[in-house]
Design a protein around this motif. Structure first.
Motif, PDB file in Angstrom:
ATOM      1  N   VAL A 151       0.915  -1.273  -0.151  1.00  0.00           N
ATOM      2  CA  VAL A 151      -0.089   0.071   0.112  1.00  0.00           C
ATOM      3  C   VAL A 151       1.004   1.203   0.102  1.00  0.00           C
ATOM      4  N   GLY A 152       0.583   2.317  -0.934  1.00  0.00           N
ATOM      5  CA  GLY A 152       1.177   3.395  -0.828  1.00  0.00           C
ATOM      6  C   GLY A 152       0.454   4.401  -0.506  1.00  0.00           C
ATOM      7  N   GLN A 153       0.921   5.753  -0.300  1.00  0.00           N
ATOM      8  CA  GLN A 153       0.322   6.863   0.286  1.00  0.00           C
ATOM      9  C   GLN A 153       0.147   7.983  -1.029  1.00  0.00           C
ATOM     10  N   LEU A 154      -1.022   8.162  -1.159  1.00  0.00           N
ATOM     11  CA  LEU A 154      -1.200   9.599  -2.266  1.00  0.00           C
ATOM     12  C   LEU A 154      -1.421  10.649  -1.441  1.00  0.00           C
ATOM     13  N   ILE A 155      -0.425  11.413  -1.185  1.00  0.00           N
ATOM     14  CA  ILE A 155      -0.599  12.483  -0.044  1.00  0.00           C
ATOM     15  C   ILE A 155      -1.239  13.707  -0.942  1.00  0.00           C
ATOM     16  N   THR A 156      -2.312  14.393  -0.302  1.00  0.00           N
ATOM     17  CA  THR A 156      -3.340  14.856  -1.160  1.00  0.00           C
ATOM     18  C   THR A 156      -3.432  16.375  -0.481  1.00  0.00           C
ATOM     19  N   ALA A 157      -3.608  17.266  -1.340  1.00  0.00           N
ATOM     20  CA  ALA A 157      -3.817  18.629  -0.992  1.00  0.00           C
ATOM     21  C   ALA A 157      -5.282  18.918  -1.145  1.00  0.00           C
ATOM     22  N   MET A 158      -5.995  19.825  -0.306  1.00  0.00           N
ATOM     23  CA  MET A 158      -7.206  20.228  -0.282  1.00  0.00           C
ATOM     24  C   MET A 158      -7.184  21.538  -1.374  1.00  0.00           C
ATOM     25  N   LEU A 165       1.633  23.849  -2.504  1.00  0.00           N
ATOM     26  CA  LEU A 165       2.900  23.829  -2.701  1.00  0.00           C
ATOM     27  C   LEU A 165       3.392  23.076  -1.482  1.00  0.00           C
ATOM     28  N   GLU A 166       3.336  23.346  -0.389  1.00  0.00           N
ATOM     29  CA  GLU A 166       3.822  22.934   0.731  1.00  0.00           C
ATOM     30  C   GLU A 166       3.510  21.478   0.858  1.00  0.00           C
ATOM     31  N   ILE A 167       2.237  21.033   0.574  1.00  0.00           N
ATOM     32  CA  ILE A 167       1.897  19.464   0.470  1.00  0.00           C
ATOM     33  C   ILE A 167       2.589  18.740  -0.474  1.00  0.00           C
ATOM     34  N   ALA A 168       2.580  19.456  -1.618  1.00  0.00           N
ATOM     35  CA  ALA A 168       3.777  18.605  -2.866  1.00  0.00           C
ATOM     36  C   ALA A 168       5.032  18.487  -2.277  1.00  0.00           C
ATOM     37  N   PRO A 192     -10.398  25.084  -9.680  1.00  0.00           N
ATOM     38  CA  PRO A 192      -9.871  24.363 -10.774  1.00  0.00           C
ATOM     39  C   PRO A 192      -8.067  24.043 -10.585  1.00  0.00           C
ATOM     40  N   PRO A 193      -7.635  23.006 -11.047  1.00  0.00           N
ATOM     41  CA  PRO A 193      -6.096  22.802 -10.815  1.00  0.00           C
ATOM     42  C   PRO A 193      -5.228  23.748 -11.214  1.00  0.00           C
ATOM     43  N   SER A 194      -5.797  24.954 -12.047  1.00  0.00           N
ATOM     44  CA  SER A 194      -4.987  26.062 -12.053  1.00  0.00           C
ATOM     45  C   SER A 194      -4.530  26.809 -11.078  1.00  0.00           C
ATOM     46  N   LYS A 195      -5.529  27.002  -9.958  1.00  0.00           N
ATOM     47  CA  LYS A 195      -5.184  27.493  -8.813  1.00  0.00           C
ATOM     48  C   LYS A 195      -3.969  26.546  -7.844  1.00  0.00           C
ATOM     49  N   HIS A 196      -3.404  25.673  -8.556  1.00  0.00           N
ATOM     50  CA  HIS A 196      -2.581  24.889  -7.910  1.00  0.00           C
ATOM     51  C   HIS A 196      -1.387  24.593  -8.813  1.00  0.00           C
ATOM     52  N   ARG A 197      -1.202  25.640  -9.746  1.00  0.00           N
ATOM     53  CA  ARG A 197      -0.256  25.514 -10.880  1.00  0.00           C
ATOM     54  C   ARG A 197       1.292  25.514 -10.142  1.00  0.00           C
ATOM     55  N   ASP A 201       3.794  22.328 -11.135  1.00  0.00           N
ATOM     56  CA  ASP A 201       5.037  22.639 -11.736  1.00  0.00           C
ATOM     57  C   ASP A 201       6.339  22.070 -10.752  1.00  0.00           C
ATOM     58  N   TYR A 202       6.029  22.354  -9.378  1.00  0.00           N
ATOM     59  CA  TYR A 202       7.056  21.686  -8.548  1.00  0.00           C
ATOM     60  C   TYR A 202       7.181  20.183  -8.694  1.00  0.00           C
ATOM     61  N   LEU A 203       5.982  19.690  -8.571  1.00  0.00           N
ATOM     62  CA  LEU A 203       6.122  18.067  -8.931  1.00  0.00           C
ATOM     63  C   LEU A 203       6.669  17.613 -10.186  1.00  0.00           C
ATOM     64  N   ALA A 204       6.199  18.357 -11.256  1.00  0.00           N
ATOM     65  CA  ALA A 204       6.713  17.831 -12.466  1.00  0.00           C
ATOM     66  C   ALA A 204       8.152  17.840 -12.593  1.00  0.00           C
ATOM     67  N   SER A 205       8.929  19.011 -12.005  1.00  0.00           N
ATOM     68  CA  SER A 205      10.207  19.047 -11.792  1.00  0.00           C
ATOM     69  C   SER A 205      10.953  18.401 -11.063  1.00  0.00           C
ATOM     70  N   GLU A 206      10.335  17.473 -10.226  1.00  0.00           N
ATOM     71  CA  GLU A 206      10.726  16.576  -9.404  1.00  0.00           C
ATOM     72  C   GLU A 206      10.349  15.040  -9.906  1.00  0.00           C
ATOM     73  N   PHE A 207       9.657  15.271 -11.192  1.00  0.00           N
ATOM     74  CA  PHE A 207       9.385  13.834 -11.703  1.00  0.00           C
ATOM     75  C   PHE A 207       8.348  12.864 -10.769  1.00  0.00           C
ATOM     76  N   PHE A 208       7.655  13.642  -9.930  1.00  0.00           N
ATOM     77  CA  PHE A 208       6.577  13.095  -9.182  1.00  0.00           C
ATOM     78  C   PHE A 208       5.118  12.842  -9.352  1.00  0.00           C
ATOM     79  N   PRO A 209       4.543  11.563  -9.544  1.00  0.00           N
ATOM     80  CA  PRO A 209       3.261  11.427 -10.337  1.00  0.00           C
ATOM     81  C   PRO A 209       2.097  12.082  -9.603  1.00  0.00           C
TER      82      PRO A 209
END
Length: 371
Positions: A151-158, A165-168, A192-197, A201-209
């Motif tokens: 079992v793996g954790q999907l860390i979620t932001a509200m 960004l802090e949660i990412a 929308p997801p755009s509010k969390h761009r 962006d940070y996740l993409a830079s870290e190659f985190f899904p």
């Protein structure tokens, strides 16, 4: 096909519960046992609407069946309230894994939002570590019974707060200590997801899904945002993608469908849809098509070649299991074991695991269905 009181059914002489399964969309605070809620609430002097576990289960089912995601989400106030201590989080996570094992799950991803569990003094890091401790306890207990599960954790932001960004960064910090991916959850329409761009962006830079809740309480624009702004590798629910499909004609069992560009992109890229049939009915996500499981576009999406997966979303609120969801689909759409295997293989292929481990998971599913 008869579905028993535990949600199980025999399909081609095989118990659906005994089949190896993959659970991708499963909320920790949506899968707390009613008896556990009662006991943890007593420890912190919290009032509960019902003192009996069966009655409390009925309460959740009644309150969740509102046809509104906003109303559905209000039931989480009770479950999160008893998940504010290390002991409470660890117990809930351990039992969550135990329930996955009982459901025949061999790989699961549990999503939850650490920022919602700080009311009694825990830090974000302490909350993540408490959940991981419970997961590992559950995995170890399964191993002692010769049952394999990971079992793996999907860390979620509200999505309605400003901590994404802090949660990412928290998720990436724990990528080798239990975290396998990131999600945003909560009220979809208007956030929308755009509010969390910045977070994406940070996740993409870290190659985190990332997987993103989209296409449940909001429509095609939400799905576009998940893919473009969120770089989502999976769509949490995604059921309203069917709005981008136009049925041109029907002739017997043959259906001619015209694809919109968004639907074609998701289908052709094999982006997994984390469909949750019972939950989709409760929240009104399929209101455009009807109010019964027969109206759910699940089968249309499946027949058109989308990478559909089957999920519970929230076991407690929907009073369900992955076994039950598969049994309901098999009964409604006359699926056989081959169909159920496809759903598990789709989920395995979409799991946030290295390719070697996905291939191993696919082999486990194939062996289990062959037996």
């Amino acid at each position: 096909m008869a579905i028993d009181q535990h949600g199980d059914a025999a399909l081609q002489g095989v118990s659906i519960r005994s089949l190896p399964k993959v659970s991708l969309h499963d909320h920790l605070d949506g899968g707390v046992r009613p008896q556990t809620i009662i006991e943890l609430a007593d420890e912190i002097d919290l009032d509960v609407p019902e003192e009996d576990a069966d009655d409390l289960a009925d309460w959740f089912a009644e309150k969740s069946d509102s046809g509104s995601l906003v109303e559905y989400l209000k039931t989480f106030d009770l479950t999160t309230a008893v998940m504010q201590t290390r002991e409470g989080l660890t117990r809930v996570a351990r039992e969550f894994v135990e329930d996955l094992v009982a459901d025949g799950v061999v790989y699961g991803e549990v999503r939850w939002a650490p920022e919602q569990h700080l009311a009694r003094g825990l830090s974000l890091e302490e909350a993540v570590e408490a959940v991981q401790e419970g997961i590992e306890q559950g995995e170890d207990a399964a191993d002692r019974r010769d049952r394999d599960i990971r079992v793996g954790q999907l860390i979620t932001a509200m999505r309605h707060t400003d901590r994404s960004l802090e949660i990412a960064k928290l998720a990436v910090a724990y990528r080798d200590r239990g975290a396998v991916g990131f999600d945003i959850a909560g009220p979809e329409d208007g956030f929308p997801p755009s509010k969390h761009r910045a977070a994406f962006d940070y996740l993409a830079s870290e190659f985190f899904p990332a997987t993103v809740h989209a296409g449940e309480a909001a429509g095609l624009d939400s799905i576009r945002g998940a893919l473009i702004d969120g770089r989502a590798l999976r769509l949490g629910h995604g059921v309203r993608l069917a709005e981008d499909l136009e049925v041109v004609s029907r002739s017997g069992e043959e259906v001619l469908v015209e694809f919109g560009d968004l639907a074609r992109w998701v289908r052709d890229r094999e982006i997994p849809l984390e469909l949750s049939p019972s939950s989709n009915l409760q929240t009104g996500a399929i209101a455009a098509w009807g109010t019964t499981l027969e109206d759910h576009p699940f089968d249309l999406l499946y027949q058109l070649g989308f990478s559909v997966t089957v999920n519970v979303d929230n076991r407690t609120m929907s009073r369900t299991s992955l076994t039950r969801e598969l049994a309901l689909l098999a009964e409604t759409f006359d699926y056989d074991l081959d169909d159920l295997e496809v759903f598990q293989l789709n989920a395995a292929a979409g799991a946030f695991l290295p390719v070697e481990e996905r291939e191993e998971l696919i082999a486990i599913i194939g062996d289990g269905f062959d037996r």
